[in-house]
Scaffold this motif. Structure first.
Motif, PDB file in Angstrom:
ATOM      1  N   LEU A 132       0.819  -1.212   0.000  1.00  0.00           N
ATOM      2  CA  LEU A 132       0.000   0.000   0.000  1.00  0.00           C
ATOM      3  C   LEU A 132       0.854   1.264   0.000  1.00  0.00           C
ATOM      4  O   LEU A 132       0.386   2.322  -0.391  1.00  0.00           O
ATOM      5  CB  LEU A 132      -0.939   0.000   1.214  1.00  0.00           C
ATOM      6  CG  LEU A 132      -1.899  -1.184   1.296  1.00  0.00           C
ATOM      7  CD1 LEU A 132      -2.750  -1.091   2.546  1.00  0.00           C
ATOM      8  CD2 LEU A 132      -2.790  -1.251   0.063  1.00  0.00           C
ATOM      9  N   ASN A 133       2.100   1.128   0.427  1.00  0.00           N
ATOM     10  CA  ASN A 133       2.984   2.290   0.466  1.00  0.00           C
ATOM     11  C   ASN A 133       3.754   2.500  -0.838  1.00  0.00           C
ATOM     12  O   ASN A 133       4.496   3.466  -0.964  1.00  0.00           O
ATOM     13  CB  ASN A 133       3.996   2.147   1.601  1.00  0.00           C
ATOM     14  CG  ASN A 133       3.463   2.715   2.894  1.00  0.00           C
ATOM     15  OD1 ASN A 133       3.536   3.907   3.126  1.00  0.00           O
ATOM     16  ND2 ASN A 133       2.902   1.842   3.724  1.00  0.00           N
ATOM     17  N   ALA A 134       3.601   1.571  -1.781  1.00  0.00           N
ATOM     18  CA  ALA A 134       4.415   1.641  -3.002  1.00  0.00           C
ATOM     19  C   ALA A 134       4.126   2.906  -3.779  1.00  0.00           C
ATOM     20  O   ALA A 134       2.964   3.261  -3.997  1.00  0.00           O
ATOM     21  CB  ALA A 134       4.142   0.415  -3.863  1.00  0.00           C
ATOM     22  N   LYS A 135       5.192   3.602  -4.167  1.00  0.00           N
ATOM     23  CA  LYS A 135       5.025   4.833  -4.942  1.00  0.00           C
ATOM     24  C   LYS A 135       5.361   4.610  -6.414  1.00  0.00           C
ATOM     25  O   LYS A 135       5.098   5.466  -7.247  1.00  0.00           O
ATOM     26  CB  LYS A 135       5.973   5.917  -4.409  1.00  0.00           C
ATOM     27  CG  LYS A 135       5.749   6.269  -2.946  1.00  0.00           C
ATOM     28  CD  LYS A 135       4.588   7.235  -2.795  1.00  0.00           C
ATOM     29  CE  LYS A 135       4.323   7.532  -1.330  1.00  0.00           C
ATOM     30  NZ  LYS A 135       3.758   6.371  -0.618  1.00  0.00           N
ATOM     31  N   GLU A 136       5.946   3.465  -6.735  1.00  0.00           N
ATOM     32  CA  GLU A 136       6.376   3.204  -8.106  1.00  0.00           C
ATOM     33  C   GLU A 136       5.174   3.135  -9.052  1.00  0.00           C
ATOM     34  O   GLU A 136       4.068   2.812  -8.634  1.00  0.00           O
ATOM     35  CB  GLU A 136       7.150   1.881  -8.183  1.00  0.00           C
ATOM     36  CG  GLU A 136       8.522   1.905  -7.523  1.00  0.00           C
ATOM     37  CD  GLU A 136       8.465   1.632  -6.026  1.00  0.00           C
ATOM     38  OE1 GLU A 136       7.358   1.640  -5.446  1.00  0.00           O
ATOM     39  OE2 GLU A 136       9.547   1.413  -5.439  1.00  0.00           O
ATOM     40  N   ARG A 137       5.446   3.405 -10.329  1.00  0.00           N
ATOM     41  CA  ARG A 137       4.349   3.351 -11.316  1.00  0.00           C
ATOM     42  C   ARG A 137       4.049   1.913 -11.721  1.00  0.00           C
ATOM     43  O   ARG A 137       2.967   1.615 -12.193  1.00  0.00           O
ATOM     44  CB  ARG A 137       4.709   4.175 -12.561  1.00  0.00           C
ATOM     45  CG  ARG A 137       4.383   5.642 -12.396  1.00  0.00           C
ATOM     46  CD  ARG A 137       4.455   6.352 -13.729  1.00  0.00           C
ATOM     47  NE  ARG A 137       3.221   6.211 -14.487  1.00  0.00           N
ATOM     48  CZ  ARG A 137       3.112   6.544 -15.777  1.00  0.00           C
ATOM     49  NH1 ARG A 137       4.161   6.983 -16.429  1.00  0.00           N
ATOM     50  NH2 ARG A 137       1.963   6.409 -16.395  1.00  0.00           N
ATOM     51  N   ILE A 138       5.046   1.051 -11.581  1.00  0.00           N
ATOM     52  CA  ILE A 138       4.819  -0.342 -11.950  1.00  0.00           C
ATOM     53  C   ILE A 138       4.964  -1.199 -10.695  1.00  0.00           C
ATOM     54  O   ILE A 138       5.993  -1.148 -10.008  1.00  0.00           O
ATOM     55  CB  ILE A 138       5.841  -0.809 -13.007  1.00  0.00           C
ATOM     56  CG1 ILE A 138       5.789   0.108 -14.217  1.00  0.00           C
ATOM     57  CG2 ILE A 138       5.574  -2.251 -13.401  1.00  0.00           C
ATOM     58  CD1 ILE A 138       6.945  -0.090 -15.173  1.00  0.00           C
ATOM     59  N   ILE A 139       3.927  -1.950 -10.405  1.00  0.00           N
ATOM     60  CA  ILE A 139       3.964  -2.784  -9.206  1.00  0.00           C
ATOM     61  C   ILE A 139       3.757  -4.232  -9.629  1.00  0.00           C
ATOM     62  O   ILE A 139       2.844  -4.529 -10.417  1.00  0.00           O
ATOM     63  CB  ILE A 139       2.879  -2.358  -8.210  1.00  0.00           C
ATOM     64  CG1 ILE A 139       3.116  -0.907  -7.791  1.00  0.00           C
ATOM     65  CG2 ILE A 139       2.876  -3.268  -6.991  1.00  0.00           C
ATOM     66  CD1 ILE A 139       1.993  -0.330  -6.990  1.00  0.00           C
ATOM     67  N   ILE A 163      -4.799   2.332  -8.237  1.00  0.00           N
ATOM     68  CA  ILE A 163      -3.675   2.212  -9.168  1.00  0.00           C
ATOM     69  C   ILE A 163      -4.147   2.502 -10.586  1.00  0.00           C
ATOM     70  O   ILE A 163      -3.541   3.259 -11.337  1.00  0.00           O
ATOM     71  CB  ILE A 163      -3.107   0.767  -9.116  1.00  0.00           C
ATOM     72  CG1 ILE A 163      -2.411   0.507  -7.797  1.00  0.00           C
ATOM     73  CG2 ILE A 163      -2.161   0.501 -10.280  1.00  0.00           C
ATOM     74  CD1 ILE A 163      -1.060   1.096  -7.703  1.00  0.00           C
ATOM     75  N   LYS A 164      -5.272   1.893 -10.915  1.00  0.00           N
ATOM     76  CA  LYS A 164      -5.801   2.048 -12.261  1.00  0.00           C
ATOM     77  C   LYS A 164      -6.160   3.503 -12.538  1.00  0.00           C
ATOM     78  O   LYS A 164      -5.835   4.047 -13.587  1.00  0.00           O
ATOM     79  CB  LYS A 164      -7.026   1.146 -12.423  1.00  0.00           C
ATOM     80  CG  LYS A 164      -7.415   0.957 -13.865  1.00  0.00           C
ATOM     81  CD  LYS A 164      -8.422  -0.142 -14.020  1.00  0.00           C
ATOM     82  CE  LYS A 164      -8.828  -0.178 -15.477  1.00  0.00           C
ATOM     83  NZ  LYS A 164      -9.286  -1.484 -15.912  1.00  0.00           N
ATOM     84  N   LYS A 165      -6.777   4.116 -11.531  1.00  0.00           N
ATOM     85  CA  LYS A 165      -7.175   5.519 -11.705  1.00  0.00           C
ATOM     86  C   LYS A 165      -5.968   6.433 -11.905  1.00  0.00           C
ATOM     87  O   LYS A 165      -6.020   7.404 -12.645  1.00  0.00           O
ATOM     88  CB  LYS A 165      -7.964   5.983 -10.474  1.00  0.00           C
ATOM     89  CG  LYS A 165      -9.424   5.571 -10.561  1.00  0.00           C
ATOM     90  CD  LYS A 165     -10.218   6.171  -9.408  1.00  0.00           C
ATOM     91  CE  LYS A 165     -11.494   5.371  -9.200  1.00  0.00           C
ATOM     92  NZ  LYS A 165     -11.585   4.806  -7.839  1.00  0.00           N
ATOM     93  N   GLU A 166      -4.879   6.089 -11.211  1.00  0.00           N
ATOM     94  CA  GLU A 166      -3.690   6.949 -11.313  1.00  0.00           C
ATOM     95  C   GLU A 166      -2.843   6.617 -12.527  1.00  0.00           C
ATOM     96  O   GLU A 166      -1.703   7.071 -12.639  1.00  0.00           O
ATOM     97  CB  GLU A 166      -2.834   6.792 -10.040  1.00  0.00           C
ATOM     98  CG  GLU A 166      -3.483   7.393  -8.806  1.00  0.00           C
ATOM     99  CD  GLU A 166      -2.860   6.860  -7.518  1.00  0.00           C
ATOM    100  OE1 GLU A 166      -1.707   6.390  -7.588  1.00  0.00           O
ATOM    101  OE2 GLU A 166      -3.528   6.915  -6.471  1.00  0.00           O
ATOM    102  N   ASN A 167      -3.391   5.793 -13.423  1.00  0.00           N
ATOM    103  CA  ASN A 167      -2.677   5.399 -14.630  1.00  0.00           C
ATOM    104  C   ASN A 167      -1.359   4.678 -14.332  1.00  0.00           C
ATOM    105  O   ASN A 167      -0.386   4.812 -15.057  1.00  0.00           O
ATOM    106  CB  ASN A 167      -2.425   6.625 -15.532  1.00  0.00           C
ATOM    107  CG  ASN A 167      -2.213   6.195 -16.972  1.00  0.00           C
ATOM    108  OD1 ASN A 167      -2.752   5.163 -17.394  1.00  0.00           O
ATOM    109  ND2 ASN A 167      -1.416   6.946 -17.704  1.00  0.00           N
TER     110      ASN A 167
END
Lengths: 189, 216, 242
Positions: A132-139, A163-167
């Motif tokens: 939940l803390n991940a800031k990366e764009r790819i998880i 995640i989806k909403k934030e592209n």
């Protein structure tokens, strides 16, 4: 726009086929589920995607230099450290957000207990906080739903939606059928 | 240099106190049992004690590095470092931390032991210096052994690394002789330091290659 | 182009086919030659002025000591080829050399030991060459057990090759340092540069035994690498058809 293009990827161990000719593209804003039964090579495919393993045949193109957040089925938690210390060594601050999450996941009262004394489910929840803390764009996650109770699963689903909403993109494996509609890459023959 | 990662590695080892207090205690026990199997008298040539110290620190540093990579491999930590290309950095930090928390304390325990035998402070300090240097070399090689034999047990690691350490033991032996004969040590010591620098700068790269292959 | 050709030629399949044609006559030839060299050395040469008849073990000891080191170098070359060009065949060959190297090294130690009894009056001396040969023997054993400890043989090949390369860099260092530590052994009897110190009557059969032993051992390496190929590529259709 695709940041990952895989063409006919195959993988062998000791000359035995693990993956057979898999083709897919992944772009931002996608939630991708890699499904298949146990031993079908889901984890291997994840490792090929993040570049730990090299495919035996086929090509894989990464068009993005983005950092990747990866969490395998092994959690990276240290049994001999407390919950608080485990969060700290993984670069997470004990701020109000994380304290809130600990509270929500019923872990707050264990914050100064060592992780070795927690149950498997509680340890999975602790890993969930890291996700939940991940800031990366790819998880990229290996079997994130395993061992979680309904409540935590819902928290994870909410996170996936955000995640989806934030592209951003989340790729994960699962051997169980989830009722949700994710884009699915099946690797069973 | 990433101070944060170095601190985390240090913290992890420090918290697992068994991993660094244990070897030092084992060393202490070996040291206590050695004089009991030997008549301590002033006629014994100091070589005996020094040679015993070299060999026992060799074996104890092996004990101390038994889990250097296998623990992080087992629980998935290494995997996460590898994804972010931090493997090589981590290898350096781990070795450094093990040297500080295990290698150097061992050298000091050995120093006290040698002093306790009424061997001159001059010889004891040379031994201390040699041990501080050679322990870093030992730790590098045993880490290599641990990386190669991950979770296969330390006997395999020992079998494949001890041959490479023989030259170092020979240099230590030569230093012993020269010290006792009162010869100049500059050549031998600079050789030892040279080996240390070479080993400490190359072995971590080999180790990180090996670890990557394990993670495939 | 060249790379493709190389890969095709050095594929385990074509190697196996070529090796299969000549390995048995090759082995038989060098085996007979080696026996011939031994017969020559043991029965048709005069006794040594100092050591009498006991020196005759030289015809077994010297070829073995020589090959013990050469095999490690060959193994290092094939390992490097494997790591650089990812030729699986090279890894198979490397892996097959290790047990043969261990046996040859053991034989060198053993024959040296027997030779030591009449010459030095003891079966073991802590001298430089014996000690480094013993270390070499341990290194071979380490390599064998390292390879055996992995279920994933593709990874085992990589680790094995890395260790061989570290080993081959270290062997000269170990040898030098052990020499420095002590030396009692007679220096090498044959060198390429200076005039040999040994009488031609004894030298010719010795050369003969060395050459034939090299042939014999390489024949064995080829045979055992064929075995390794069959074991490792058992899922390939061409192996199933054999």
């Amino acid at each position: 726009m695709h940041f990952l293009e895989a063409q006919n990827i195959s993988y062998k161990i000791n000359d035995r086929n693990i993956l057979r000719s898999i083709t897919f593209n992944i772009g931002f804003g996608e939630l991708v589920k890699i499904s298949g039964r146990n031993g079908s090579g889901k984890t291997t495919l994840l490792k090929i995607i993040i570049g730990l393993t090299e495919q035996t045949k086929g090509s894989l193109t990464r068009k993005s230099e983005e950092k990747i957040c990866f969490l395998g089925h092994k959690s990276g938690l240290k049994n001999y450290l407390t919950v608080r210390e485990n969060l700290l060594i993984h670069g997470l601050k004990i701020n109000s957000l994380n304290l809130g999450l600990l509270e929500k996941l019923n872990l707050k009262r264990h914050i100064d207990n060592s992780v070795g004394t927690l149950s498997f489910g509680q340890q999975k929840k602790l890993s969930l906080i890291r996700i939940l803390n991940a800031k990366e764009r790819i998880i990229i996650l290996d079997e994130p739903f395993v061992g979680l109770d309904e409540e935590s699963k819902n928290i994870l689903r909410e996170f996936m939606d955000s995640i989806k909403k934030e592209n951003r993109t989340l790729i994960f494996t699962s051997h169980i059928d989830l009722e949700d509609n994710y884009r699915e890459i099946k690797i069973d023959e | 240099m990433n101070r944060n990662l170095l601190f985390i590695e240090g913290f992890k080892l420090f918290k697992r106190s068994r991993a660094w207090v244990g070897p030092v205690l084992v060393f202490l026990l070996i040291i206590i049992s050695f004089p009991l199997t030997l008549d301590i008298n002033s006629d014994n040539p100091p070589q005996i004690y020094l040679s015993f110290i070299w060999i026992s620190t060799l074996l104890v540093t092996m004990l101390g590095t038994e889990l250097i990579f296998s623990e992080d491999f087992e629980d998935g930590t290494l995997e996460q470092y590898a994804v972010n290309n931090k493997l090589i950095e981590i290898v350096f930090y781990k070795i450094l931390v093990h040297w500080v928390l295990i290698g150097i304390p061992l050298a000091f325990v050995a120093f006290l032991f040698i002093l306790s035998l009424n061997i001159s402070i001059h010889i004891s300090s040379i031994a201390l210096l040699c041990l501080v240097i050679s322990n870093l070399i030992f730790i590098n090689f045993f880490s290599l052994g641990n990386a190669l034999s991950l979770k296969k047990g330390s006997i395999l690691g020992l079998l494949i690394t001890i041959p490479f350490l023989i030259p170092v033991l020979i240099v230590l032996g030569k230093i012993t002789t020269s010290t006792l004969l009162g010869l100049s040590l500059v050549g031998h010591l600079s050789l030892l330091v040279g080996v240390m620098i070479l080993v400490a700068s190359f072995i971590p790269f080999i180790i990180s290659f090996i670890l990557r292959t394990h993670l495939e | 182009m060249i790379k493709k050709f190389f890969h095709q030629f050095a594929s385990p399949k074509s190697y196996f086919a070529i090796a299969n044609k000549f390995v048995k006559p090759f082995l038989a030839f060098f085996f007979l030659l080696y026996i011939g060299a031994l017969v020559w050395g043991l029965f048709f040469t005069p006794p040594d002025a100092v050591q009498g008849d006991s020196y005759r073990i030289i015809y077994m000891h010297v070829p073995a000591s020589f090959m013990a080191q050469i095999l490690f170098v060959v193994m290092a070359i094939t390992s490097a080829v494997f790591l650089i060009w990812k030729l699986k065949l090279a890894a198979y060959v490397s892996k097959s050399i290790a047990p043969i190297g261990a046996i040859v090294t053991f034989f060198a130690l053993f024959s040296g030991s027997i030779w030591g009894i009449p010459t030095w009056g003891t079966w073991w001396q802590w001298d430089a060459r014996i000690t480094s040969t013993l270390i070499l023997f341990i290194m071979y054993l380490g390599l064998i057990s390292l390879h055996a400890s992995f279920e994933n043989k593709d990874k085992a090949d990589k680790f094995f090759s890395v260790l061989v390369l570290i080993g081959v860099v270290n062997i000269p260092i170990i040898k030098k340092s052990v020499d420095w530590w002590s030396t009692l052994h007679q220096s090498a009897s044959i060198t390429l540069t200076s005039k040999p110190a040994i009488d031609p009557v004894m030298l010719y059969p010795l050369m003969f035994s060395i050459v034939s032993f090299i042939g014999l051992i390489f024949g064995l390496v080829i045979l055992s690498s064929q075995n390794e190929i069959l074991k490792r590529e058992k899922y390939k259709s061409w192996v199933k058809n054999i």
